[in-house]
Design an enzyme around this catalytic site. Structure first.
Site, PDB file in Angstrom:
ATOM      1  N   ASN A 267      98.774 -56.987 -24.697  1.00 59.70           N
ATOM      2  CA  ASN A 267      99.596 -55.710 -24.726  1.00 59.70           C
ATOM      3  C   ASN A 267     101.012 -55.800 -24.969  1.00 59.70           C
ATOM      4  OD1 ASN A 267      98.446 -53.423 -21.977  1.00 59.70           O
ATOM      5  ND2 ASN A 267      98.144 -53.296 -24.357  1.00 59.70           N
TER       6      ASN A 267
ATOM      7  N   THR B 205     100.714 -54.858 -18.031  1.00 56.80           N
ATOM      8  CA  THR B 205      99.533 -54.514 -19.024  1.00 56.80           C
ATOM      9  C   THR B 205      98.865 -53.470 -18.320  1.00 56.80           C
ATOM     10  OG1 THR B 205      97.981 -55.849 -18.175  1.00 56.80           O
ATOM     11  CG2 THR B 205      99.380 -56.929 -19.441  1.00 56.80           C
ATOM     12  N   CYS B 206      97.947 -53.033 -19.437  1.00 58.40           N
ATOM     13  CA  CYS B 206      97.378 -51.573 -18.807  1.00 58.40           C
ATOM     14  C   CYS B 206      95.941 -51.897 -18.218  1.00 58.40           C
ATOM     15  CB  CYS B 206      96.767 -50.678 -20.034  1.00 58.40           C
ATOM     16  SG  CYS B 206      98.455 -50.177 -20.859  1.00 58.40           S
ATOM     17  N   ASP B 207      95.788 -53.164 -18.072  1.00 58.54           N
ATOM     18  CA  ASP B 207      94.487 -53.591 -17.338  1.00 58.54           C
ATOM     19  C   ASP B 207      94.563 -53.550 -15.898  1.00 58.54           C
ATOM     20  OD1 ASP B 207      92.158 -55.746 -18.473  1.00 58.54           O
ATOM     21  OD2 ASP B 207      92.552 -55.668 -16.295  1.00 58.54           O
TER      22      ASP B 207
END
Ligand SMILES: *Cc1c(COP(=O)(O)O)cnc(C)c1O
Length: 389
Positions: free
Chosen positions: A364, A324-326
């Site tokens: 995501n 994910t982009c986190d």
């Protein structure tokens, strides 16, 4: 039925999966259940929340599990759909009135947990005073060697528990006491401390006890959290039971983790390498959240289909990022892997059966869900990570 493979390497060879794959070990899951049922001197309830996948539940049932610890209407329905004749127990101390009603009316649930008088009254009203139910009073236990504390949010203190037990008895219900020492409890002493408290509660209440439920908490084996064998826990509990000497009590337990942890592994793929950083296709919003919440380190091995890793001895500690982009989607501890691991190779995490798919989110657009069965056990050798390829 999931597809069956001999080994995880066969899975990788055949599917070359770019998505995460759970590899279930039916034999190990059946054996874990069988061992537990044989060793524990009472009813073994599988804690459904730990891994509610129907395939997992099927193997545990085949191994002899006949009772289920549930905490919601959905979990009760899940158990009843799959095993129409089996008993579900509603072991959550805080339930909605609707949930109590449907558990009792629709599903015929008889066992309920409370840790307050308000909950007792709720149950009494919503079951229309049915005298044929069992009320378990949940006791809070002091922290003793568990990774997760499950007595901060739930559980009555000993004096309150005694008073509640008296009320339960006065209403004519069958009485029970239960506790949870906390998940991933690596010392058998946690159960002894809790049972000593139980005795005080019973003595103080002065009413007959019908059920004693020692909860879950039995540990899995992880790289940084090794625990004594299950037998050691069982001996401790049996010893406490002899000491209690309650001939009319039926004993219960609610294992989750210990039944399923070693029976599942997870195959992930490396999608990019940046020096000593690897970006893989599952992470803490997927199957690996306990790496953060419980600081668990799973045993791992690297797999490659084309060719071999250069040199087994030549390793590097990698930082592993999830998909994910986190920013937080990263494993808190580095993972030791072959120094020449690269994009397209696979990393298999072992002992991932507990609180993995059960906790995975769709964040995501990533959601691990493919599941296969394999025969080979995940080789777990202290501190080592056998590579195959
Ligand atoms: C989570 C839970 C369990 C299972 O715990 P494990 O540590 O996985 O064995 C059992 N009982 C209750 C009430 C729980 O909340």
């Amino acid at each position: 039925m999931p597809r069956h493979f001999e080994t995880s390497l066969d899975v990788v060879r055949e599917l070359k999966p770019s998505y995460p794959v759970y590899c279930l070990r039916p034999d190990i899951l059946r054996e874990s259940a069988q061992r537990f049922v044989e060793m524990f001197p009472g009813r073994v309830l599988y804690a459904v929340k730990c891994n509610p996948h129907p395939e997992i539940m099927r193997y545990l049932h085949e191994g002899g599990v006949r009772h289920f610890d549930t905490a919601s209407t959905e979990e009760i329905a899940l158990v009843r759909r799959q095993f129409p004749g089996m008993d579900a127990y509603f072991m959550h101390p805080v339930k909605s009135r609707d949930a109590i009603r449907s558990a009792h009316r629709v599903f015929g649930v008889r066992h309920f947990v409370i840790d307050t008088e308000s909950e007792l009254e709720k149950i009494r009203t919503e079951t229309d005073g049915d005298p044929e139910i069992v009320i378990h009073v949940r006791l809070a236990t002091p922290p003793a060697g568990a990774t997760y504390n499950l007595s901060a949010k739930f559980g009555a203190r000993p004096m309150t528990a005694s008073e509640l037990l008296k009320k339960v008895d006065a209403y004519g219900y069958e009485t029970g006491l239960c506790f949870h020492v906390g998940s991933q409890c690596t010392t058998p002493n946690g159960y002894r401390i809790a049972i000593e408290l139980i005795r005080q509660v019973v003595d103080f209440a002065g009413v007959p006890l019908r059920y004693l439920d020692v909860g879950g908490g039995f540990p899995g084996q992880y790289i940084n959290q090794r625990a004594p064998d299950l037998e050691v826990f069982m001996e401790e509990i049996k010893d406490c039971i002899r000491w209690l000497d309650y001939p009319d009590v039926t004993y219960m337990c609610e294992p989750g983790r210990a039944l399923v942890a070693s029976g599942v592994s997870l195959i992930t793929q490396v999608h990019l390498r940046k020096e000593d950083q690897l970006f893989i296709n599952d992470g803490i919003y997927g199957s690996l959240s306990e790496a953060v919440t419980g600081n668990l380190r799973y045993p791992v091995r690297a797999m490659r289909v084309k060719g071999d890793f250069k040199n087994e001895e030549d390793t590097l500690d990698f930082t592993i990022y999830g998909p994910t982009c986190d920013n937080m989607d990263v494993l808190p501890a580095t993972v030791t892997l072959p120094a020449d691991i690269e994009e397209g190779d696979w990393i298999e995490f072992g002992h991932i059966g507990a609180y993995s798919n059960a906790l995975a989110t769709h964040f995501n657009g990533f959601y691990p869900e493919l599941l296969v069965t394999v025969s080979e056990a995940f080789p777990f050798i202290d501190g080592e990570f056998p590579q195959v390829g």
